[in-house]
Design an enzyme around this catalytic site. Structure first.
Site, PDB file in Angstrom:
ATOM      1  N   GLY A 178       0.794  -1.219   0.000  1.00 29.35           N
ATOM      2  CA  GLY A 178       0.000   0.000   0.000  1.00 29.35           C
ATOM      3  C   GLY A 178       0.829   1.273   0.000  1.00 29.35           C
ATOM      4  N   HIS A 179       0.133   2.382  -0.083  1.00 32.37           N
ATOM      5  CA  HIS A 179       0.717   3.710  -0.224  1.00 32.37           C
ATOM      6  C   HIS A 179       1.679   4.061   0.917  1.00 32.37           C
ATOM      7  CE1 HIS A 179      -1.846   5.308   3.038  1.00 32.37           C
ATOM      8  NE2 HIS A 179      -2.770   4.476   2.544  1.00 32.37           N
ATOM      9  N   ASP A 180       2.706   4.824   0.567  1.00 29.27           N
ATOM     10  CA  ASP A 180       3.614   5.433   1.545  1.00 29.27           C
ATOM     11  C   ASP A 180       4.313   4.404   2.429  1.00 29.27           C
ATOM     12  OD1 ASP A 180       2.701   8.109   0.768  1.00 29.27           O
ATOM     13  OD2 ASP A 180       0.838   7.536   1.753  1.00 29.27           O
ATOM     14  N   GLU A 219       1.423   3.145   4.779  1.00 28.31           N
ATOM     15  CA  GLU A 219       2.195   3.754   5.861  1.00 28.31           C
ATOM     16  C   GLU A 219       2.920   2.717   6.725  1.00 28.31           C
ATOM     17  OE1 GLU A 219       2.647   6.933   6.306  1.00 28.31           O
ATOM     18  OE2 GLU A 219       0.968   7.972   5.318  1.00 28.31           O
TER      19      GLU A 219
END
Length: 225
Positions: A144-146, A164
């Site tokens: 997932g993102h970041d 995250e």
């Protein structure tokens, strides 16, 4: 376009999956000239399966490096400790690793791949992700993102790493395991198959179950495939 000479280290299961990544990348235009495979302790069954592929076994890492052949490399071995040792040898000999991404993988914006990273078919990486040196994202894993995957970490098949998250160097997320939003894995931590990580995992700790809890029953990174 000039192709890059390449050797793959490790003739076990994942090493041979890396051949598939190279073949897929070469399908539209030849980017890599696969010279063959290296392995310090090739199992007989793996050698037989490699011979069927028509890819030559070139000997051990030390034997190959002693020849002084100019070639890039990628490490198809699950064990993070072994990957570190092999990378040190190739780096000292002046060789450069290459990152491989299967055309059937999906990568979004601002995905940074470190040298030697391998992203397999069906993997999904969304946005603003850092994949470290010699990190493996196996088939159908999602990131997932970041999120940051530090060097020598691994996301096994069908694992799900939420946004995250931070995976420390040499850490592993097992098959079908899930790391929830914002969780951190310490260096060399190991998440067992099917586990759900709801809390941060300390360095070197193996966790299993739902929710994931520490266990002494499994040693992280024992597979060499």
């Amino acid at each position: 376009m000039t192709s890059t000479p390449l050797v793959i280290v490790g003739i076990g299961g994942f090493g041979r999956e890396v051949i598939d990544v190279v073949d897929a990348m070469n399908a539209s235009a030849t980017r890599f000239e696969l010279l063959g495979m290296l392995d310090d302790a090739p199992a007989e069954q793996h050698a037989e399966r490699l011979s069927v592929r028509g890819v030559p076994y070139l000997g051990t890492v030390d034997q190959w490096l002693a020849k002084g052949v100019t070639a890039s490399y990628v490490i198809g071995i699950a064990n993070a400790r072994v990957r570190r040792i092999i990378d040190t040898k190739f780096t000292a000999a002046g060789h450069e690793p290459v990152a491989l991404v299967h055309p059937a993988a999906s990568t979004g914006s601002r995905v940074a791949l470190g040298p030697g990273a391998v992203v397999c078919a069906g993997a999904r990486l969304t946005t603003n992700i850092t994949i470290g040196r010699h990190t493996h994202v196996h088939v159908n894993a999602t990131v997932g993102h970041d999120t940051v995957l530090e060097p020598f970490s691994s996301a096994y098949p069908l694992s799900a790493i939420s946004g995250e998250c931070h995976l420390g160097e040499g850490s592993t997320v097992g098959a079908h395991a899930t790391v929830l939003q914002g969780r951190r894995l310490g260096a060399d931590a190991f998440v067992g198959a099917g586990a759900v990580v709801t809390r941060d995992v300390a360095p070197g700790v193996t966790v299993t179950g739902v929710p994931a809890r520490p266990t002494a029953d499994a040693a992280p990174g024992t597979s060499h495939d």
